[in-house]
Each structure stands twice: as C-alpha cells, then as structure tokens.
Design an enzyme around this catalytic site. Structure first.
Site, PDB file in Angstrom:
ATOM      1  N   SER A  32       0.821  -1.211   0.000  1.00 52.46           N
ATOM      2  CA  SER A  32       0.000   0.000   0.000  1.00 52.46           C
ATOM      3  C   SER A  32       0.853   1.257   0.000  1.00 52.46           C
ATOM      4  O   SER A  32       0.352   2.360  -0.206  1.00 52.46           O
ATOM      5  CB  SER A  32      -0.897   0.012   1.239  1.00 52.46           C
ATOM      6  OG  SER A  32      -0.101   0.096   2.417  1.00 52.46           O
ATOM      7  N   GLY A  33       2.151   1.088   0.271  1.00 52.43           N
ATOM      8  CA  GLY A  33       3.028   2.244   0.408  1.00 52.43           C
ATOM      9  C   GLY A  33       3.240   2.646   1.852  1.00 52.43           C
ATOM     10  O   GLY A  33       3.926   3.624   2.136  1.00 52.43           O
TER      11      GLY A  33
ATOM     12  N   VAL B 130       4.275   1.562   6.069  1.00 54.22           N
ATOM     13  CA  VAL B 130       5.383   0.874   6.711  1.00 54.22           C
ATOM     14  C   VAL B 130       5.079  -0.601   6.952  1.00 54.22           C
ATOM     15  O   VAL B 130       5.978  -1.455   6.848  1.00 54.22           O
ATOM     16  CB  VAL B 130       5.762   1.576   8.035  1.00 54.22           C
ATOM     17  CG1 VAL B 130       4.619   1.516   9.043  1.00 54.22           C
ATOM     18  CG2 VAL B 130       7.033   0.974   8.639  1.00 54.22           C
TER      19      VAL B 130
ATOM     20  N   CYS C 299     -13.932  -4.608   0.930  1.00 58.45           N
ATOM     21  CA  CYS C 299     -12.732  -4.527   0.095  1.00 58.45           C
ATOM     22  C   CYS C 299     -11.857  -5.765   0.272  1.00 58.45           C
ATOM     23  O   CYS C 299     -11.366  -6.332  -0.707  1.00 58.45           O
ATOM     24  CB  CYS C 299     -11.953  -3.267   0.444  1.00 58.45           C
ATOM     25  SG  CYS C 299     -10.599  -2.915  -0.690  1.00 58.45           S
TER      26      CYS C 299
ATOM     27  N   CYS D 163      -9.746   4.447   3.439  1.00 62.86           N
ATOM     28  CA  CYS D 163      -9.255   5.053   2.198  1.00 62.86           C
ATOM     29  C   CYS D 163     -10.317   5.967   1.596  1.00 62.86           C
ATOM     30  O   CYS D 163      -9.991   6.977   0.954  1.00 62.86           O
ATOM     31  CB  CYS D 163      -8.836   3.974   1.208  1.00 62.86           C
ATOM     32  SG  CYS D 163     -10.158   2.882   0.658  1.00 62.86           S
TER      33      CYS D 163
END
Length: 385
Positions: A31-32, A34, A116, A225
């Site tokens: 997801s970008g 950590v 999701c 999100c």
C-alpha cells in the site's frame, strides 16, 4: 473467480506462521505504508522470492492511488524486486463504492474495509499469483495470525469442529486487524502469510529503521481510504446520495427537528444531530420507508440480542447447535460474551443466527460486522441485520 482446478494443485507447503520453509515464491500486497513495506523486506530476509503488487483502487488523489503507489514503487526499487500495479478501479467501484452507497441508502452503516478485503484485495492478489503460476502464496501487512489447528495445544472445545487452519488475533491486541478478515476462506488462508502477526507495532518501526526502509518513519493512516480520498465520509455520502429531507422523532413521538437524509446517521450517534433536548440524545433507529431518524436517551439504546446474517465460518464448521462465543460488534469495541443460536432447520444450511448477549449492549448497529471469537481464535463473522 478463482481457477479451482489450479487451486487444488497448490498445497499449503509453506507457512511463516508455523516456521516451515518449502515454498519460496510470494506476492506481497503493498500500500506504500510501513507495515506492508516491512512485510516484503522480512520475507526477502527470510529467503522468499518476493514480488510487490499494488492495487489501483480509486481515481485521482488518495492514499491508495497517488502517494501510496509512488512509495510502493520506490520501495520495490530499493529492495531490488519487481513491482506490478493492477488497475482495480472497476471492481472497487462495483464491490465497495456501489455496495457502500446502497447500504447507506437502506439505513445501514456499512463496513467498507471488509467489503474490500473480501471482494477486492485478496481476490485480486490471489488471482494474480495463480496467473503468474510460479507464485503460490500472498502476503499482507495485517496484524493477524494463521496457525494449523493440529499445532495448537489444549484446543479443547468439544462443541466446536475446527477446520485445518485457524485465523487468530494479532499478538499486538492494540493493532489486531482480524476483525476485518472474518470473510476469508480456508483456501485463501492456505496461501496467506502475515509476517507481522507476532509483532508489536513499536517493533515494526524499529525493524523498518534497521532495514533502512524509506517508509520507516512514514505517518500511519488512521482513516478509511474513502475518508482519505474524499476528505470525510460526509463528503463521500454527499457525492453519491441525493439529500432527502425527513423528520427527527423522539421515541415518545415528539418531532424534534428535520434532517437531510438518513444516510448521514448511524445507530448510537450522539453528535451532529442538530436538535435540542434537556438530556443527551442518541440515534436509536432509522426508518428508510418513512425517512425518519428516531432518537432516544442512552438507556433506550441497550439491546439484549441481534440477528446475524451472511455468516462466514473461517476457523470452524458451521455449528448446528447453540454455542458460547465472544462477540465483537465494532472494530474498536471489546469482545463480549454471548450465546449464538442457529435459526432454521438443523438439516438445512443456516442463513442466520441469533446472538444473545450476556449483558445488554449499546449501539448494536445494522450493517456492521459481528465477529465471533473463542479466545484468540476467530470463529467466523457476519452482518448485523
């Protein structure tokens, strides 16, 4: 849909949760952030052949679609692994945006993250891995664990029939995300790895710094999100649902004010009602047909039971008799003891269950998930009617 013929050929020969090392090829959902970054790095450090995969879920700005994509791509470049981006906007629109909107219109408070996970993320990742053929496993940065039932000592629950694989809470109870994973199947669990399942959140930061990851000090997202993308859930709702004026009515029948759509309210809500009363009032219920928001004092919100439908049994076979459970009816709520009773004939597939709480519960909200545990083990979960 998954290719079941191929699925049968892929056996669960590797599990980081059980410390058995045989299979080495894995797709990591990035997801970008950590957590997913560290998951990829730890798997590489443990000898896996890793490929990064990011799902493009929404148009325009948003953590899933702009900064997240850039950070995920940069991380893969740093780690020296291939990175793939899948355009999943159409399925996300159909399975999350549309269904979330429909739920709000019906007076429910939906759980987009579970939608999701069930219909987008794990489905897309596993299909991609299967199509790649040599990749037989997938991994995410969720704080949860998977263990074989045969490896659990003192698994003495005579009223339950456990499946081969068990979904457990993450070791860090403050970060445990198993609640959102209640819809997973045994087939998915057999290929799924949670590298952070045994770790505390503070450990992930230290490990990310040790490994020099570019996301090591990246601020953690606290919102859905959809909230990050639209700015607030209110803006998401306003964009997708037309306002419709209705009445706000006290349980005693007195009209206290008006509203511009039941989609803006959820059971248990106190703030933002826009009405005056000598004592605090809360949303008691929503009447879609009459477009009424009912309010009451806090004592009127207490409920002894709830009906649960669309139940998925993750770690056990569907019970035919009543069982004792610990039910969690909100992500941040504490589990409470209760009795789960199957509704319908015992010789037919049960479509719904009655959940009776040992103590009355407040804010039992239609559309939210009731996730059922026995200690650390997630038994299954469904939606509150």
């Amino acid at each position: 849909m998954l290719n079941t013929q191929k699925d049968k050929k892929l056996e669960n020969c590797f599990s980081t949760n059980n410390k058995t090392f045989k299979k080495k090829n894995i797709i990591v959902g990035l997801s970008g952030g950590v957590d997913s970054s560290l998951s990829a790095a730890l798997l590489i450090e443990n000898g896996w052949n890793v490929e990064g995969l990011t799902l493009w879920l929404m148009k325009g700005q948003g953590s899933c679609c702009s900064e997240g994509l850039v950070d995920a791509a940069g991380l893969c470049e740093d780690l020296g692994i291939h990175h793939e981006i899948i355009d999943s906007r159409a399925i996300f629109e159909r399975e999350v945006i549309k269904k979330t909107t429909e739920s709000y219109e019906k007076g429910f408070t939906p759980l987009p993250c579970s939608m999701c996970n069930k219909n987008v993320k794990f489905e897309e990742m596993l299909n991609y891995a299967i199509n790649k053929k040599e990749f037989t496993h997938i991994a995410t940065g969720h704080y949860a664990r998977i263990k074989k039932s045969s490896t659990i000592e003192n698994l003495d629950c005579k009223d339950l029939k456990f499946k081969d694989l068990l979904l457990l809470r993450g070791a860090d109870r403050n970060k445990d995300q198993s609640y959102f994973l209640y819809s997973l199947s045994q087939e998915v669990l057999s290929r799924l790895e949670f590298p952070l399942g045994e770790m505390k959140k503070e450990e992930t930061r230290k490990e990310a710094l040790r490994l020099g990851l570019r996301t090591a000090q990246k601020q953690e997202s606290q919102d859905l999100c959809l909230v990050e993308h639209y700015g607030s859930m209110q803006r998401f709702i306003d964009k997708h649902i037309e306002p419709k004026e209705g009445k706000i009515v006290h349980l005693n029948g007195e009209v206290l004010g008006t509203h511009n759509g039941i989609q803006h309210f959820t059971v248990g809500q106190r703030k933002g009602l826009g009405i005056a009363w000598p004592e605090p009032l809360y949303v008691k219920g929503l009447d879609k047909e009459k477009n009424i928001v009912f309010v009451a004092n806090k004592s009127n919100l207490l409920k002894k039971e709830a009906i649960i439908s669309k139940v998925n049994w993750v770690s056990i076979e569907e019970p035919k008799q009543e069982i004792e459970v610990e039910a969690q009816i909100r992500y941040r709520s504490h589990p409470v003891k209760g009795t789960l009773i199957p509704l319908g004939k015992s010789d037919t597939p049960t479509k719904s269950f009655k959940l009776i709480f040992k103590e009355n519960q407040s804010s039992v909200t239609p559309g939210q998930a009731a996730v059922l545990y026995r200690g650390e083990i997630l038994l299954g979960g469904g939606l509150i009617n």
